[in-house]
Design an enzyme around this catalytic site. Structure first.
Site, PDB file in Angstrom:
ATOM      1  N   TYR A 193       0.885  -1.003  -0.141  1.00  0.00           N
ATOM      2  CA  TYR A 193      -0.088   0.006   0.496  1.00  0.00           C
ATOM      3  C   TYR A 193       0.976   1.287  -0.093  1.00  0.00           C
ATOM      4  O   TYR A 193       1.626   1.379   0.643  1.00  0.00           O
ATOM      5  CB  TYR A 193      -0.997  -0.355   1.378  1.00  0.00           C
ATOM      6  CG  TYR A 193      -1.992   1.591   1.190  1.00  0.00           C
ATOM      7  CD1 TYR A 193      -3.211   1.418   0.525  1.00  0.00           C
ATOM      8  CD2 TYR A 193      -1.473   2.581   2.069  1.00  0.00           C
ATOM      9  CE1 TYR A 193      -3.554   2.831   0.270  1.00  0.00           C
ATOM     10  CE2 TYR A 193      -1.941   3.880   1.711  1.00  0.00           C
ATOM     11  CZ  TYR A 193      -2.734   3.722   0.820  1.00  0.00           C
ATOM     12  OH  TYR A 193      -3.717   5.258   0.487  1.00  0.00           O
ATOM     13  N   GLY A 202       2.025   4.767   0.973  1.00  0.00           N
ATOM     14  CA  GLY A 202       3.397   5.048   1.880  1.00  0.00           C
ATOM     15  C   GLY A 202       3.478   4.022   2.042  1.00  0.00           C
ATOM     16  O   GLY A 202       5.033   4.306   2.905  1.00  0.00           O
ATOM     17  N   LYS A 238       7.039   9.051   1.300  1.00  0.00           N
ATOM     18  CA  LYS A 238       7.471   9.284   2.531  1.00  0.00           C
ATOM     19  C   LYS A 238       9.006   8.087   3.341  1.00  0.00           C
ATOM     20  O   LYS A 238       9.558   8.929   3.826  1.00  0.00           O
ATOM     21  CB  LYS A 238       6.131   8.629   3.264  1.00  0.00           C
ATOM     22  CG  LYS A 238       4.684   9.576   3.222  1.00  0.00           C
ATOM     23  CD  LYS A 238       5.252  10.304   3.073  1.00  0.00           C
ATOM     24  CE  LYS A 238       4.015  11.805   2.713  1.00  0.00           C
ATOM     25  NZ  LYS A 238       2.946  11.558   3.235  1.00  0.00           N
ATOM     26  N   SER A 245      -1.253  14.625   7.841  1.00  0.00           N
ATOM     27  CA  SER A 245      -1.902  13.738   6.159  1.00  0.00           C
ATOM     28  C   SER A 245      -2.948  14.191   6.476  1.00  0.00           C
ATOM     29  O   SER A 245      -3.873  14.231   7.682  1.00  0.00           O
ATOM     30  CB  SER A 245      -2.065  12.342   6.239  1.00  0.00           C
ATOM     31  OG  SER A 245       0.397  11.745   6.561  1.00  0.00           O
ATOM     32  N   CYS A 296      -4.859  16.620   5.888  1.00  0.00           N
ATOM     33  CA  CYS A 296      -5.949  17.891   6.325  1.00  0.00           C
ATOM     34  C   CYS A 296      -5.893  18.843   5.500  1.00  0.00           C
ATOM     35  O   CYS A 296      -5.821  20.315   5.577  1.00  0.00           O
ATOM     36  CB  CYS A 296      -4.541  18.181   7.512  1.00  0.00           C
ATOM     37  SG  CYS A 296      -5.414  17.301   9.073  1.00  0.00           S
ATOM     38  N   GLY A 297      -5.305  18.466   4.275  1.00  0.00           N
ATOM     39  CA  GLY A 297      -5.548  19.627   2.973  1.00  0.00           C
ATOM     40  C   GLY A 297      -4.517  20.069   2.354  1.00  0.00           C
ATOM     41  O   GLY A 297      -4.936  21.444   1.441  1.00  0.00           O
ATOM     42  N   LYS A 298      -3.548  19.585   2.420  1.00  0.00           N
ATOM     43  CA  LYS A 298      -2.991  19.742   1.160  1.00  0.00           C
ATOM     44  C   LYS A 298      -2.369  19.880  -0.109  1.00  0.00           C
ATOM     45  O   LYS A 298      -2.736  21.126  -0.348  1.00  0.00           O
ATOM     46  CB  LYS A 298      -0.639  19.498   1.887  1.00  0.00           C
ATOM     47  CG  LYS A 298      -0.636  19.756   2.895  1.00  0.00           C
ATOM     48  CD  LYS A 298       0.769  18.577   3.074  1.00  0.00           C
ATOM     49  CE  LYS A 298       0.925  17.041   3.030  1.00  0.00           C
ATOM     50  NZ  LYS A 298      -0.309  16.551   4.038  1.00  0.00           N
ATOM     51  N   THR A 299      -3.517  19.286  -0.796  1.00  0.00           N
ATOM     52  CA  THR A 299      -3.236  18.796  -1.952  1.00  0.00           C
ATOM     53  C   THR A 299      -4.533  19.887  -2.392  1.00  0.00           C
ATOM     54  O   THR A 299      -4.799  20.655  -3.722  1.00  0.00           O
ATOM     55  CB  THR A 299      -4.408  17.000  -2.324  1.00  0.00           C
ATOM     56  OG1 THR A 299      -3.287  16.105  -1.858  1.00  0.00           O
ATOM     57  CG2 THR A 299      -3.907  17.419  -4.189  1.00  0.00           C
ATOM     58  N   ASN A 300      -5.974  19.887  -1.421  1.00  0.00           N
ATOM     59  CA  ASN A 300      -6.665  20.700  -1.788  1.00  0.00           C
ATOM     60  C   ASN A 300      -5.779  22.169  -1.939  1.00  0.00           C
ATOM     61  O   ASN A 300      -6.522  22.745  -2.641  1.00  0.00           O
ATOM     62  CB  ASN A 300      -7.792  20.279  -0.993  1.00  0.00           C
ATOM     63  CG  ASN A 300      -8.959  19.439  -0.585  1.00  0.00           C
ATOM     64  OD1 ASN A 300      -9.790  19.861  -1.690  1.00  0.00           O
ATOM     65  ND2 ASN A 300      -8.592  18.678  -1.040  1.00  0.00           N
ATOM     66  N   ARG A 338      -5.787  19.646  12.078  1.00  0.00           N
ATOM     67  CA  ARG A 338      -7.218  20.082  12.540  1.00  0.00           C
ATOM     68  C   ARG A 338      -7.424  20.234  13.803  1.00  0.00           C
ATOM     69  O   ARG A 338      -6.661  19.207  14.314  1.00  0.00           O
ATOM     70  CB  ARG A 338      -7.990  18.775  12.100  1.00  0.00           C
ATOM     71  CG  ARG A 338      -7.980  18.242  10.348  1.00  0.00           C
ATOM     72  CD  ARG A 338      -8.590  16.945  10.634  1.00  0.00           C
ATOM     73  NE  ARG A 338      -8.593  16.659   9.065  1.00  0.00           N
ATOM     74  CZ  ARG A 338      -9.692  16.590   8.671  1.00  0.00           C
ATOM     75  NH1 ARG A 338     -11.024  16.957   9.093  1.00  0.00           N
ATOM     76  NH2 ARG A 338      -9.652  16.319   6.607  1.00  0.00           N
ATOM     77  N   GLY A 378     -11.472  26.322  -1.631  1.00  0.00           N
ATOM     78  CA  GLY A 378     -11.514  28.105  -2.443  1.00  0.00           C
ATOM     79  C   GLY A 378     -11.494  29.114  -1.946  1.00  0.00           C
ATOM     80  O   GLY A 378     -10.766  30.178  -1.940  1.00  0.00           O
TER      81      GLY A 378
HETATM   82  P1  GTP Z   1      -2.157  13.478   2.704  1.00  0.00           P
HETATM   83  O1  GTP Z   1      -2.426  12.977   1.375  1.00  0.00           O
HETATM   84  O2  GTP Z   1      -2.900  12.530   3.575  1.00  0.00           O
HETATM   85  O3  GTP Z   1      -0.773  14.248   2.827  1.00  0.00           O
HETATM   86  O4  GTP Z   1      -3.320  14.327   2.761  1.00  0.00           O
HETATM   87  P2  GTP Z   1      -3.488  16.038   2.374  1.00  0.00           P
HETATM   88  O5  GTP Z   1      -3.150  16.732   3.124  1.00  0.00           O
HETATM   89  O6  GTP Z   1      -2.923  16.449   0.513  1.00  0.00           O
HETATM   90  O7  GTP Z   1      -5.300  16.153   2.457  1.00  0.00           O
HETATM   91  P3  GTP Z   1      -6.494  16.650   1.120  1.00  0.00           P
HETATM   92  O8  GTP Z   1      -6.428  17.671   0.696  1.00  0.00           O
HETATM   93  O9  GTP Z   1      -6.380  15.937   0.620  1.00  0.00           O
HETATM   94  O10 GTP Z   1      -7.541  16.759   2.136  1.00  0.00           O
HETATM   95  C1  GTP Z   1      -8.135  15.269   2.471  1.00  0.00           C
HETATM   96  C2  GTP Z   1      -9.139  15.329   3.596  1.00  0.00           C
HETATM   97  O11 GTP Z   1      -9.620  17.396   3.780  1.00  0.00           O
HETATM   98  C3  GTP Z   1     -10.205  15.741   2.349  1.00  0.00           C
HETATM   99  O12 GTP Z   1     -11.201  14.650   3.159  1.00  0.00           O
HETATM  100  C4  GTP Z   1     -10.585  16.837   1.694  1.00  0.00           C
HETATM  101  O13 GTP Z   1     -12.178  16.980   1.663  1.00  0.00           O
HETATM  102  C5  GTP Z   1     -10.632  17.731   3.232  1.00  0.00           C
HETATM  103  N1  GTP Z   1     -10.324  19.087   3.277  1.00  0.00           N
HETATM  104  C6  GTP Z   1      -9.507  19.879   2.161  1.00  0.00           C
HETATM  105  N2  GTP Z   1      -9.178  21.262   2.662  1.00  0.00           N
HETATM  106  C7  GTP Z   1     -10.395  21.507   3.567  1.00  0.00           C
HETATM  107  C8  GTP Z   1     -10.817  22.101   3.532  1.00  0.00           C
HETATM  108  O14 GTP Z   1     -10.429  23.927   3.479  1.00  0.00           O
HETATM  109  N3  GTP Z   1     -11.775  22.717   5.057  1.00  0.00           N
HETATM  110  C9  GTP Z   1     -12.871  21.579   5.114  1.00  0.00           C
HETATM  111  N4  GTP Z   1     -12.942  20.988   6.138  1.00  0.00           N
HETATM  112  N5  GTP Z   1     -12.205  20.421   4.857  1.00  0.00           N
HETATM  113  C10 GTP Z   1     -11.331  20.481   3.671  1.00  0.00           C
HETATM  114  C1  SPV Z   2       0.457  10.848   3.977  1.00  0.00           C
HETATM  115  O1  SPV Z   2      -0.336   9.930   4.490  1.00  0.00           O
HETATM  116  O2  SPV Z   2       0.466  11.937   4.288  1.00  0.00           O
HETATM  117  C2  SPV Z   2       0.210  10.707   2.009  1.00  0.00           C
HETATM  118  C3  SPV Z   2      -0.517   9.630   1.390  1.00  0.00           C
HETATM  119  O3  SPV Z   2       0.687  11.548   2.118  1.00  0.00           O
HETATM  120  S1  SPV Z   2       1.021   7.860   2.023  1.00  0.00           S
HETATM  121  O4  SPV Z   2       1.745   8.082   1.027  1.00  0.00           O
HETATM  122  O5  SPV Z   2       0.694   6.593   2.194  1.00  0.00           O
HETATM  123  O6  SPV Z   2       2.170   8.163   2.649  1.00  0.00           O
HETATM  124 MN    MN Z   3       1.074  13.260   2.184  1.00  0.00          MN
END
Ligand code: GTP
Ligand code: SPV
Ligand code: MN
Length: 595
Positions: free
Chosen positions: A199, A201, A208, A250, A252-256, A409, A504
């Site tokens: 799986y 990571g 990672k 992880s 917590c919204g990085k991709t977003n 969060r 956004g």
């Molecule tokens: P990893 O890939 O695990 O490192 O995650 P990440 O930090 O890139 O998180 P990602 O952007 O994928 O968001 C994870 C979850 O957080 C998703 O279910 C999103 O819908 C939610 N999320 C992201 N940005 C926000 C925000 O600004 N507000 C809220 N309420 N939820 C958010």
């Molecule tokens: C994380 O968990 O922070 C991720 C997914 O980005 S993983 O590649 O599984 O670590």
């Molecule tokens: Mn990550």
């Protein structure tokens, strides 16, 4: 045929062949023909399902074993020579002991299987910030994911030449037995061994394991930084682009945040966000003394649930071709995919992430076992698919960082945004960061834990040394250091609903951050740092009143006194090694709160 004459690589492969006894050894050259043949093989064996070629060209679905769906922090080890070097926040084992244990587990495990040799570059090939790795694996899924997430093939080996400066990544799927699953980093040996998982990571060793755990150690030794950070460029109406790096734990919204689309009123003014990276940043001090960042990855391994046209249009677009989906729901009518939060139409003829028929009528939001997609289901999408990928993405020099943002969060406590009073104060804020846990790692979800700089699961050495490294970097950067901020999109009201609209609309906060960096916005000094004047957060077109905004900007004295006490507890772990500067920062916070 070996793709290199590099003796250190060839010797290492010979040794591993002797150990695991594959039927054959196949070098991954990065060619489309070879990858295509592997895709066909994975489809033939059922390892992947080919999705609808019209709707999702080049896309596949993969299901992992239900016991193998996330990172496993309790089975992740930093095998430094001494326990002290791994520090109090990492699992540690003596390297010799761990090598023996892992070799015993992996011995003969490739019998009847193929050993794939994946040469890969973290960072654009040849970039002064890039580093080379070689991963051995017996999983086609790993090969195909690595081919999206990193730059693979012969060119990597050509730039490496005879050098011994490369990371050894050895993966053996074995029986995917959770009792024998280990994800081990040997920072002093430039080595990673991962067994009994298949799986994300745990097995895409460039991510990672290398780009954070090994690289953070290398960065400490070599004077640079490897961080769990997105990198984005914020373009203003004058066409100037300012870069922000942000560390959130992880899921917590990085991709977003990295791919956000500004609200309409800002789009009309020609504001725009460019994505450089969504998960990892490698940062070095450039010739002009500023901090420069590259994204060492070449794709996105993003959380699927919650991704939709409104929440993250650019991420969704990125997944429309040449993408591998893992543990999402399979819609049988049109052979496409679905996950909770993609749209409101619960599929009627579909298999859940385990491959069993999914009964939409039993779906219960409160019960994750009824979900069609696993909460940590993911897409592996090429960065080049992203409509807002930065023109700087493929350039090796990196982008100059104006602001570093921490976040997590926190239902209560942490305000929407605040600025640190100095670099040192920013390091203190990062070191004390806490967040509610998510599905990205096995274990309880929703528990508040301290996750310094979002690096708790990823720091490859003693975390107190890591804090000191941050302080040292600040000293070297001097007045050219990025400004440090903290954000929290996740404050909730009494009913548990998020107060801030997020996604956004986070652009409104980013604009304040850039204005602060440029000395254009005012702020109120509080005990914890500089908080915006409410009127400086633009609420145009938002259904939010000033009082609600003021509420999520407040710094509550009693809550923060409790927080300071918890930080003190957290700091005790580090004992004498905790930098004096951070002790002083905590004392100052307490004194400020007492005023
Ligand atoms: P990893 O890939 O695990 O490192 O995650 P990440 O930090 O890139 O998180 P990602 O952007 O994928 O968001 C994870 C979850 O957080 C998703 O279910 C999103 O819908 C939610 N999320 C992201 N940005 C926000 C925000 O600004 N507000 C809220 N309420 N939820 C958010
Ligand atoms: C994380 O968990 O922070 C991720 C997914 O980005 S993983 O590649 O599984 O670590
Ligand atoms: Mn990550």
């Amino acid at each position: 045929m070996a793709l290199t004459t590099n003796k250190s690589i060839l010797d290492w492969i010979d040794e591993k062949v002797e150990l695991v006894k594959p039927d054959q050894v196949v070098w991954i050259d990065g060619s489309e023909e070879q990858l295509d043949a592997l895709r066909a093989e994975a489809v033939a064996t059922g390892e992947m399902i080919k999705l609808n070629e019209e709707k999702l060209p080049g896309c596949y679905l993969h299901r992992t074993k239900p016991n193998d769906v996330a990172r496993v922090e309790d089975r992740t080890f930093i095998c430094a020579k001494t326990k002290e070097n791994a520090g109090p926040t990492n699992n540690w084992c003596d390297p010799d002991e761990m090598y023996k244990k892992l070799y015993d587990i992996a011995r003969d495990s490739y019998k009847g299987r193929t050993m794939y040799v994946i040469p890969f570059s973290m960072g654009p090939i040849g970039s002064p910030l890039a580093k080379v790795g070689v991963e051995l694996t017996d999983s086609i899924y790993v090969v195909l994911n690595m081919a999206i997430m990193t730059r693979v093939g012969k060119a990597v080996l050509d730039t490496l030449g005879d050098s011994n400066d490369w990371v050894r990544g050895f993966h053996a799927k074995c029986d995917v037995d959770p009792e024998k699953r280990y994800i081990c980093q040997f920072p002093e040996d430039n080595a990673i061994i991962s067994v009994n998982s298949a799986y994300g990571g745990n097995v895409l060793l460039g991510k990672k394991c290398f780009a954070l755990r090994i690289a953070s150690y290398q960065g400490w030794k070599e004077g640079w930084m490897a961080e769990h950070m997105l990198i984005l460029g914020l373009q203003n109406p004058q066409g100037e682009v300012k870069y922000i790096a942000a560390a959130f734990p992880s899921a917590c919204g990085k991709t977003n945040l990295a791919m956000l689309i500004p609200p309409e009123y800002l789009k009309e003014k020609d504001y725009k966000i460019w994505t450089v990276g969504d998960d990892i940043a490698w940062m070095r001090i450039g010739k002009d003394g500023r901090l420069y960042a590259i994204n060492p990855e070449n794709g996105f391994f993003g959380v699927a649930p919650g991704t939709n046209e409104k929440s993250n249009f650019n991420a969704l677009e990125s997944t429309k071709k040449n993408t591998i989906f893992t543990n999402v729901c399979h819609k049988l009518d049109d052979n496409t995919v679905w996950w909770e939060g993609l749209d409101k139409n619960l599929p009627t003829n579909a298999n859940d992430w385990k491959g069993n028929p999914w009964d939409a009528s039993k779906f219960d939001k409160a019960d994750k076992s009824t979900y069609a997609a696993h909460p940590n289901s993911r897409f592996t999408a090429p960065a080049e698919n992203c409509p807002c990928i930065s023109p700087e993405f493929d350039k090796g020099e990196g982008v100059p960082i104006s602001a570093i943002v921490f976040g997590g969060r926190r239902a209560k406590c942490t305000p929407l945004v605040y600025q640190s009073k100095s670099w040192e104060n920013g390091v203190f804020i990062g070191s004390a960061m806490a967040s509610e846990t998510t599905a990205a790692a096995a274990g309880a979800v929703g528990v508040v834990r301290r996750d310094p700089m979002a690096m708790l699961p990823f720091c490859g050495y003693h975390m107190a040394d890591y804090f000191q490294h941050w302080l040292d970097m600040g000293e070297k950067l001097g007045d050219k250091a990025p400004k440090i901020f903290n954000v929290n999109w996740f404050r909730t009201d009494d009913e548990g609903n998020f107060v801030w609209p997020g996604f956004g609309d986070n652009m409104r906060v980013l604009n304040w951050i850039i204005d602060r960096c440029e000395g254009k916005a005012d702020a109120t000094e509080t005990a914890i740092g500089y908080v915006p004047m409410p009127e400086d957060i633009d609420l145009t077109d938002l259904d939010m009143d000033m009082d609600t905004l003021k509420d999520i900007l407040t710094v509550d004295k009693a809550t923060w006194e409790k927080e300071a006490a918890e930080i003190e507890e957290h700091y005790k772990k580090f004992g004498d090694k905790l930098p004096e500067e951070l002790k002083n920062q905590l004392a100052t916070l307490k004194a400020n709160l007492a005023k």
